[in-house]
Design an enzyme around this catalytic site. Structure first.
Site, PDB file in Angstrom:
ATOM      1  N   LYS A  84       0.815  -1.212   0.000  1.00 11.14           N
ATOM      2  CA  LYS A  84       0.000   0.000   0.000  1.00 11.14           C
ATOM      3  C   LYS A  84       0.850   1.264   0.000  1.00 11.14           C
ATOM      4  O   LYS A  84       2.042   1.247   0.289  1.00 11.14           O
ATOM      5  CB  LYS A  84      -0.995  -0.048   1.166  1.00 11.14           C
ATOM      6  N   ARG A  96      -3.449 -10.313   4.523  1.00  9.11           N
ATOM      7  CA  ARG A  96      -3.857 -10.370   3.114  1.00  9.11           C
ATOM      8  C   ARG A  96      -2.732  -9.762   2.292  1.00  9.11           C
ATOM      9  O   ARG A  96      -2.407  -8.577   2.454  1.00  9.11           O
ATOM     10  CB  ARG A  96      -5.169  -9.599   2.918  1.00  9.11           C
TER      11      ARG A  96
END
Length: 301
Positions: free
Chosen positions: A243, A282
């Protein structure tokens, strides 16, 4: 070991897909490891996801990639057909289903435990019919009652991820009095809707929603406060993989690291949150994160 048979869609101009001659028993949630954090592999069947958009844009390519993750040790394969990156366009429902349903079915038949990443109850229902066990819903505070009723009726496991707004507006919704307190309170409000509909606590998986309606610094605050999410009494899933806030952390000469350069930092976060009790992570790159959860489990032991 069983040899592999040809998969649907294989041929001279397609990617060969490894499919077992004898399908393995369908994976169950109860068969997931309990001695370490679980690893959920991200499989985006999209042309525009921020990290791997276009890599698995055909059904055959997506199935092959999902099988590689599964055989490489991923505990869960999370299949999504709509990008959730900031500013992403909404995908028509029929197109989302065209992308994900055959992939879900093929992976489930191969023995993988499959999660479907969708905001839509209709897509989620069809994915459950195709063999998915988990619904990973990024809609957050906007979770539809249809979705909640579906989870209750079908007894599915449900990832309740904190979010505000949709992908087009969420970056403007980062104003919190206290990000940790507010995210927890807003998460609990949706959790209580699930409970009221009859969803059992053990079926609810809480995700703080890193990167969704949060600034980089707010993401770090949530990671530091992960125990507060554990105190809710639900399984906690952390999704930090590649991210933007990791790219910002790894800035060199004024340039943020590209998504594919963030895997080592992702594995570091995996080790941190797994060692502090997170149920799962994840991630895009399964192997280093599988190593990280094993190290974290050994350190905790």
């Amino acid at each position: 070991m069983d040899t592999l048979a040809a998969a649907p869609g294989t041929g001279p101009n397609t990617t060969p897909l490894p499919v077992l001659r004898k399908p393995l028993p369908r994976a169950t949630f109860e068969s997931l490891p309990t001695d370490r954090a679980v690893v959920m592999g991200i499989l985006n069947v999209t042309p525009d996801s921020f990290s791997d958009g276009g890599q698995h844009s055909s059904v055959d390519e997506a199935i092959a990639a999902g099988l590689r993750m599964f055989y490489g040790g991923a505990d869960i394969i999370d299949v999504g057909g709509e990008s959730t990156r900031p500013g992403a366009d909404e995908v028509p429902e029929d197109e989302e289903q065209r992308r994900v349903l055959p992939v879900v079915e093929a992976l489930a038949k191969a023995g993988a435990l499959v999660s479907v990443d969708t905001r839509r109850a209709t897509t989620a229902a069809k994915a459950l019919d195709a063999g998915a066990v988990i619904i990973n819903d990024v809609s957050g505070l906007e979770a539809s009652q249809d979705m909640i009723d579906l989870v209750a009726d079908r007894g599915a496991y449900y990832v309740l991820m904190h979010n505000r707004g949709n992908s087009r507006v969420m970056t403007s919704l980062t104003d919190y009095a206290d990000v940790l307190d507010d995210v927890l309170a807003e998460t609990v409000s949706v959790r209580d809707r699930l409970r009221a509909a009859g969803v059992h606590d053990e079926k609810i998986i809480v995700d703080p929603g890193l990167g969704f309606a949060k600034t980089g610094e707010q993401n770090w605050t949530l990671i530091r406060g992960i125990e507060r999410f554990l105190d809710l009494g639900h399984k906690v899933l952390v999704a930090a993989s590649r991210k933007r806030f990791l790219g910002e952390l790894l800035t060199t000469a004024g340039k943020a690291a590209e998504p594919e350069q963030r895997d080592a930092a992702t594995a570091a976060i995996t080790a941190v949150v797994a060692s502090r009790g997170a149920w799962g992570v994840r991630v895009h790159d399964v192997a280093p994160n599988l190593d990280a959860v094993k190290v974290a489990a050994r350190a905790r032991a």
